[in-house]
Design a protein around this motif. Structure first.
Motif, short mmCIF file in Angstrom:
data_model
loop_
_atom_site.label_atom_id
_atom_site.label_comp_id
_atom_site.label_asym_id
_atom_site.label_seq_id
_atom_site.Cartn_x
_atom_site.Cartn_y
_atom_site.Cartn_z
N UNK A 354 0.84 -1.21 0.00
CA UNK A 354 0.00 0.00 0.00
C UNK A 354 0.87 1.25 0.00
N UNK A 355 0.23 2.36 -0.34
CA UNK A 355 0.91 3.64 -0.24
C UNK A 355 0.79 4.18 1.18
N UNK A 356 1.85 4.78 1.68
CA UNK A 356 1.82 5.41 3.00
C UNK A 356 2.30 6.85 2.85
N UNK A 357 2.09 7.67 3.89
CA UNK A 357 2.56 9.07 3.84
C UNK A 357 4.04 9.11 3.48
N UNK A 358 4.77 8.09 3.92
CA UNK A 358 6.22 8.12 3.77
C UNK A 358 6.75 7.21 2.67
N UNK A 359 5.89 6.49 1.98
CA UNK A 359 6.39 5.57 0.95
C UNK A 359 5.36 5.29 -0.14
N UNK A 360 5.85 4.96 -1.32
CA UNK A 360 4.98 4.53 -2.41
C UNK A 360 4.64 3.06 -2.21
N UNK A 361 3.62 2.57 -2.93
CA UNK A 361 3.36 1.15 -2.81
C UNK A 361 4.34 0.37 -3.69
N UNK A 362 4.68 -0.80 -3.22
CA UNK A 362 5.63 -1.64 -3.96
C UNK A 362 4.88 -2.54 -4.94
N UNK A 363 5.60 -2.91 -6.02
CA UNK A 363 5.03 -3.88 -6.96
C UNK A 363 4.90 -5.23 -6.24
N UNK A 364 3.87 -5.97 -6.61
CA UNK A 364 3.59 -7.25 -5.94
C UNK A 364 4.80 -8.19 -5.92
N UNK A 365 5.50 -8.28 -7.02
CA UNK A 365 6.64 -9.21 -7.09
C UNK A 365 7.74 -8.80 -6.09
N UNK A 366 7.93 -7.49 -5.95
CA UNK A 366 8.93 -6.99 -5.01
C UNK A 366 8.52 -7.33 -3.56
N UNK A 367 7.25 -7.22 -3.29
CA UNK A 367 6.75 -7.54 -1.95
C UNK A 367 6.99 -9.03 -1.65
N UNK A 368 6.66 -9.87 -2.63
CA UNK A 368 6.84 -11.31 -2.42
C UNK A 368 8.31 -11.67 -2.25
N UNK A 369 9.18 -11.03 -3.05
CA UNK A 369 10.63 -11.26 -2.89
C UNK A 369 11.08 -10.89 -1.49
N UNK A 370 10.54 -9.76 -1.00
CA UNK A 370 10.91 -9.30 0.34
C UNK A 370 10.49 -10.35 1.38
N UNK A 371 9.26 -10.81 1.27
CA UNK A 371 8.76 -11.77 2.26
C UNK A 371 9.56 -13.07 2.22
#
Ligand code: C2E
Ligand code: SIN
Ligand code: SIN
Ligand code: FE
Ligand code: FE
Length: 404
Positions: A354-371
């Protein structure tokens, strides 16, 4: 109306009605109502639609046949609305406020105004045949929704038409359940309003975020618990309280200053230290525990930023009421309560996508890589595996509770 029912059946219904009043969470309640109505009528599937803004919104779905399939759970997260009019069976029942029994949804004939929308059947490869739809009426003759019971089964598991006394039982049961549903719905609304007050101050975090975190958490828990042989009854009880407790993980942010919450850009170390206090402040709200529910909410609020490898916060806290709190060494591995480990994963997955005051939302693939990359570091490795194994359900939830 009771005349068609045996005394035993009535006694059984009254007993269940009494149980229903003890269930707090609206989803668990709908689950139970639907399960009991289906049990009385031996039905394979069913849905509950609740009236929202004068439309029927699908709120709960069960389907034994689809649940036996590997990817069945995702079909439970449908998100559709039906108008209260004579075009659908559910709409017609809401309009007329009378039960309706249909032997085959695919041959309704020309004599009736309503049709049957086959699109769900087509995506799920399901065949809806017999359908029993009853209105859900609360006190003072107010319609709160409809319950639809699908595919009555005979002893051999073949679909058969519903019988006249099924209509009586299900309608009777629906009337008794409606009051509890209304109460649980109010509880959910009050909780959402409480969270809303916190959000007024943290505008980037929406109600959709807490709905998603609650739903991800119960699905991760359910799969984890099934893998670990937890009995089904216990899983249901936990789902009842876990959803709400998970939704409240960040309530402690109500006490954090606006300047921090709304800051666009990174926090300096002193600011981050202030921000970290939200876990303590949250735990304080539930400290005078009166129920399992408070205990779980406190546990989650306090521990949802702990990390599996011990690098999280707040670490061991002797007294959440103490004012001079300083972060200590983080809790590690299974020292972190299971429910907090689950919410940690749900919360970060949702924060990153998701987007937050302090950050843009990440692409789904990047999120999964992170997890995947944080498996065994930030997150419990077992729970990351569970998360990935129910990823289709996670996506269905994300679609159902999209940002509003
Ligand atoms: P939140 O926005 O709900 O974020 C929850 C958690 O998601 C964060 O916990 C962190 O573990 C993860 N997360 C969010 N964004 C990122 C990111 O860009 N990269 C990585 N690797 N992880 C991310 P954390 O860090 O303990 O933060 C707790 C809360 O503090 C956040 O809740 C947010 O309200 C606030 N916060 C954290 N960092 C900042 C920041 O740089 N600026 C502002 N304004 N607020 C921040
Ligand atoms: C639907 O599933 O869209 C509605 C079924 C009905 O006709 O009641
Ligand atoms: C629990 O239900 O919290 C115990 C299970 C665990 O922490 O692994
Ligand atoms: Fe938090
Ligand atoms: Fe959060």
């Amino acid at each position: 109306m009771v005349s068609g029912l045996t005394k035993n059946r009535v006694a059984a219904i009254l007993k269940i009605t009494e149980d229903l009043n003890r269930i707090k969470d609206i989803d668990s309640l709908l689950d139970r109502v639907l399960l009991e109505a289906r049990r009385f009528s031996r039905a394979d599937a069913g849905s509950i639609y609740l009236l929202e803004n004068r439309k029927l919104r699908i709120n709960y779905v069960q389907n034994d046949t689809l649940m036996r399939k590997e990817s069945g759970v995702k079909f439970l997260y449908q998100n559709h609305e039906i108008a209260v009019n004579d075009k659908s069976m559910a709409g017609y029942v809401a309009m007329t406020r009378k039960p309706l029994i249909i032997a085959d949804a695919y041959s309704l004939g020309d004599a009736v105004p309503y049709g049957f929308n086959r699109s769900f059947d087509e995506t799920a490869a399901y065949r809806t045949r017999s359908v029993l739809t009853v209105p859900l009426m609360a006190s003072q003759n107010r319609l709160i929704g409809v319950m639809q019971i699908i595919n009555a089964l005979d002893e051999n598991g073949q679909t058969v038409p519903f019988r006249g006394d099924d209509e009586l039982v299900v309608a009777y049961f629906a009337n008794h359940a409606a009051g509890s549903i209304e109460k649980a719905k109010m509880t959910r609304e009050i909780i959402l309003r409480m969270i809303g007050i916190a959000e007024l101050r943290d505008p980037e975090e929406t109600g959709a975020h807490v709905n998603r975190v609650g739903a991800y958490s119960i699905e991760i828990y359910s799969r984890w618990a099934a893998n670990h042989g937890v009995p089904e009854g216990e899983i249901k009880n936990v789902r009842d309280i876990l959803r709400i407790a998970a939704m409240l993980h960040d309530v402690g942010k109500v006490a954090i200053s606006d300047t921090l919450l709304k800051k666009r850009g990174p926090l300096d170390p002193g600011e981050f230290m202030q921000m970290q206090k939200h876990v303590i402040l949250g735990a304080r709200l539930f400290r005078n525990s009166t129920s399992d529910w408070d205990d779980m909410a406190a546990e989650i609020a306090l521990n949802h930023h702990e990390k599996w490898d011990g690098s999280g916060y707040p670490g061991k806290v002797d007294d959440v009421s103490a004012d001079d709190w300083q972060p200590g060494p983080g809790k590690k591995g299974e020292e972190i309560p299971l429910f907090a480990r689950i919410v940690a994963l749900s919360d970060v997955y949702d924060a990153l996508s998701s987007q937050r005051a302090y950050k843009e939302c990440w692409a789904e693939e990047k999120v999964l890589d992170y997890i995947r990359g944080q498996r065994g570091r930030q997150f419990d490795p077992d729970l990351v595996d569970v998360f990935l194994s129910i990823y289709d359900v996670i996506r269905a939830i994300k679609e159902k509770y999209g940002d509003n």
